[in-house]
Scaffold this motif. Structure first.
Motif, PDB file in Angstrom:
ATOM      1  N   UNK A  85      67.985   3.445 -20.380  1.00 19.73           N
ATOM      2  CA  UNK A  85      68.203   4.068 -19.352  1.00 19.73           C
ATOM      3  C   UNK A  85      67.267   3.808 -18.311  1.00 19.73           C
ATOM      4  N   UNK A  86      67.574   4.159 -17.004  1.00 22.44           N
ATOM      5  CA  UNK A  86      66.762   4.122 -15.841  1.00 22.44           C
ATOM      6  C   UNK A  86      65.849   5.232 -15.877  1.00 22.44           C
ATOM      7  N   UNK A  89      66.524   8.130 -13.607  1.00 20.09           N
ATOM      8  CA  UNK A  89      67.554   9.040 -14.060  1.00 20.09           C
ATOM      9  C   UNK A  89      67.023   9.756 -15.227  1.00 20.09           C
ATOM     10  N   UNK A  90      66.495   9.197 -16.384  1.00 19.22           N
ATOM     11  CA  UNK A  90      66.193   9.853 -17.659  1.00 19.22           C
ATOM     12  C   UNK A  90      65.167  11.127 -17.433  1.00 19.22           C
ATOM     13  N   UNK A  91      64.212  10.802 -16.540  1.00 21.17           N
ATOM     14  CA  UNK A  91      63.140  11.790 -16.372  1.00 21.17           C
ATOM     15  C   UNK A  91      63.966  12.914 -15.454  1.00 21.17           C
ATOM     16  N   UNK A 119      60.279  13.604 -10.826  1.00 24.00           N
ATOM     17  CA  UNK A 119      60.617  12.458 -11.564  1.00 24.00           C
ATOM     18  C   UNK A 119      59.479  10.921 -10.913  1.00 24.00           C
ATOM     19  N   UNK A 120      59.745  11.290  -9.725  1.00 24.07           N
ATOM     20  CA  UNK A 120      58.955   9.811  -9.017  1.00 24.07           C
ATOM     21  C   UNK A 120      57.342  10.096  -9.308  1.00 24.07           C
ATOM     22  N   UNK A 136      61.623  -0.005 -21.147  1.00 23.13           N
ATOM     23  CA  UNK A 136      61.422   1.300 -20.361  1.00 23.13           C
ATOM     24  C   UNK A 136      60.360   2.184 -21.021  1.00 23.13           C
ATOM     25  N   UNK A 137      59.590   2.782 -20.195  1.00 20.65           N
ATOM     26  CA  UNK A 137      58.553   3.734 -20.868  1.00 20.65           C
ATOM     27  C   UNK A 137      59.432   5.106 -21.348  1.00 20.65           C
ATOM     28  N   UNK A 138      58.887   5.807 -22.286  1.00 18.78           N
ATOM     29  CA  UNK A 138      59.325   7.232 -22.613  1.00 18.78           C
ATOM     30  C   UNK A 138      58.601   8.312 -22.815  1.00 18.78           C
ATOM     31  N   UNK A 139      58.768   9.872 -22.242  1.00 17.91           N
ATOM     32  CA  UNK A 139      57.870  10.781 -22.059  1.00 17.91           C
ATOM     33  C   UNK A 139      57.413  11.765 -23.361  1.00 17.91           C
TER      34      UNK A 139
END
Length: 139
Positions: A85-86, A89-91, A119-120, A136-139
């Motif tokens: 995912x982008x 968008x995911x955040x 998100x930014x 892509x990183x993940x939170x």
């Protein structure tokens, strides 16, 4: 009586869960006019820093009360952003709809501009870490 009340409250809307999850997965924010960075920082401080901490280190004053503490975005990849995912968008989806089953609440009342701004801001707090094969990183 308390147990019965909790069970009743938990059952409310249970039949709509699949539809709500599908709607959340399909949602994309309107990112054309995000919140200004300074305003996004202030919104993060007010809504997010109690758990995530001012710098996104998972050290907010409420973090110690959570079963699963928020991650330290300066040293670890995001936990809940799928690699395909982008990130923005995911955040944004996480900010808007929360993380079901976890203490991350959704903020569906926020405008898309506020969600994208947050998100930014979160991405700015995340320091790039060695993600190996993850794209892509993940939170």
């Amino acid at each position: 009586r308390g147990t019965a009340l909790v069970a009743y409250l938990a059952s409310l809307g249970a039949d709509t869960v699949p539809a709500r999850l599908a709607a959340a997965a399909a949602w994309r924010p309107d990112s054309r006019v995000p919140l200004a960075p300074a305003a996004a920082t202030q919104l993060f401080q007010r809504l997010c820093s109690p758990c995530h901490g001012v710098g996104g280190r998972g050290d907010g004053p409420l973090a110690t009360r959570l079963i699963l503490r928020p991650g330290d975005w300066q040293v670890a990849p995001f936990r809940h952003v799928p690699p395909q995912e982008e990130p923005e968008v995911a955040l944004s989806r996480i900010i808007k709809f929360g993380l079901p089953g976890l203490t991350m609440a959704g903020h569906e009342y926020l405008a898309d501009a506020e969600i994208v701004g947050l998100a930014r801001h979160v991405r700015l707090l995340h320091h790039e870490v060695d993600r190996g094969s993850a794209a892509i990183p993940s939170p």
